[in-house]
Structure formats: structure tokens, C-alpha cells
Design a protein around this motif. Sequence first.
Motif, PDB file in Angstrom:
ATOM      1  N   CYS A   1       0.836  -1.189   0.000  1.00  0.00           N
ATOM      2  CA  CYS A   1       0.000   0.000   0.000  1.00  0.00           C
ATOM      3  C   CYS A   1       0.875   1.245   0.000  1.00  0.00           C
ATOM      4  O   CYS A   1       1.850   1.324   0.751  1.00  0.00           O
ATOM      5  CB  CYS A   1      -0.915   0.012   1.226  1.00  0.00           C
ATOM      6  N   ASN A   2       0.537   2.199  -0.839  1.00  0.00           N
ATOM      7  CA  ASN A   2       1.228   3.482  -0.896  1.00  0.00           C
ATOM      8  C   ASN A   2       0.242   4.597  -0.592  1.00  0.00           C
ATOM      9  O   ASN A   2      -0.845   4.638  -1.160  1.00  0.00           O
ATOM     10  CB  ASN A   2       1.867   3.694  -2.270  1.00  0.00           C
ATOM     11  N   VAL A   3       0.634   5.498   0.309  1.00  0.00           N
ATOM     12  CA  VAL A   3      -0.236   6.591   0.733  1.00  0.00           C
ATOM     13  C   VAL A   3       0.481   7.910   0.508  1.00  0.00           C
ATOM     14  O   VAL A   3       1.585   8.118   1.023  1.00  0.00           O
ATOM     15  CB  VAL A   3      -0.625   6.464   2.213  1.00  0.00           C
ATOM     16  N   GLU A   4      -0.131   8.788  -0.269  1.00  0.00           N
ATOM     17  CA  GLU A   4       0.405  10.130  -0.476  1.00  0.00           C
ATOM     18  C   GLU A   4      -0.323  11.077   0.470  1.00  0.00           C
ATOM     19  O   GLU A   4      -1.545  11.210   0.398  1.00  0.00           O
ATOM     20  CB  GLU A   4       0.241  10.589  -1.926  1.00  0.00           C
ATOM     21  N   ILE A   5       0.446  11.733   1.329  1.00  0.00           N
ATOM     22  CA  ILE A   5      -0.115  12.532   2.404  1.00  0.00           C
ATOM     23  C   ILE A   5       0.237  14.001   2.243  1.00  0.00           C
ATOM     24  O   ILE A   5       1.384  14.351   1.946  1.00  0.00           O
ATOM     25  CB  ILE A   5       0.382  12.024   3.770  1.00  0.00           C
ATOM     26  N   ILE A   6      -0.755  14.849   2.447  1.00  0.00           N
ATOM     27  CA  ILE A   6      -0.531  16.288   2.492  1.00  0.00           C
ATOM     28  C   ILE A   6      -0.085  16.636   3.909  1.00  0.00           C
ATOM     29  O   ILE A   6      -0.762  16.300   4.882  1.00  0.00           O
ATOM     30  CB  ILE A   6      -1.801  17.074   2.124  1.00  0.00           C
TER      31      ILE A   6
END
Length: 124
Positions: free
Chosen positions: A95-100
Motif C-alpha cells: 500500500c502506498n499513501v500520499e499525504i498532504i
Amino acid sequence: QVQVVEYGGGLVQPGGSLRLSCAASGSIFSINSMAWYRQAPGKQRELVAAISSGGSTNYADSVKGRFTISRDKDKNTAYLQMNSLKPEDTAVYYCNVEIIIVQRMGALGADDYWGQGTQVTVSS
């Protein structure tokens, strides 16, 4: 500060189904997108499915019509429903999560994080 954990991998017979979960926790301002990748032995890591903050989705051609990605924004969790599984789906799924993120002076930035991976094996 940010941790990503996958759940739901296992052994399944061809034609069977499996549901993966991905939970992000920590210092999260907002999640821009979440995605599932997979890597089989001797192969490069490839994108399986992705979902944006607006709900748009993208799938690899090899899984279209069989896999569905969804997201629960309140729980910072993404799911991958895998149906009609084939032996060639066997891989470690990440799983890859792009976070602000909030930077100093209140500026916004972005970073991505990976889970540890969960093994999916499709075999009779």
C-alpha cells in the motif's frame, strides 16, 4: 510520524476472492491518494489500483473487471477487493499513501509512505 499497515493477505484457490485493507495513522493532515502495488518474484513492482482524494480510480489492465479499490476517508483506510483471482496475481502487495503535510510557516507539502507488504498466494 506516519505508519501504513496492510491486512488481509493469504492463500486462496484460483477463482477465489480476497479483500485487502490498508490503514494509515500518525500525523496526517490530509490524504491525497492511496494506491496498491504488487511485486512478484523476479518481477518489477507494478501499480495495481489507485484512488484519488476526489474518488477517481485507476486500474492496471490485468485486473480491470476483477479488482475494486475503495476508501474510507474517516478511517484513513483503503481496501482492495480481489475477485476471480488467478495464479499470476500471486505477489507481495504493498500500500502506498500520499499525504498532504503541514510545513513550517503553514505551507503545505506532500510525501508518500509505504506499508510493509502482505503476501497473496493464488494456488490450487
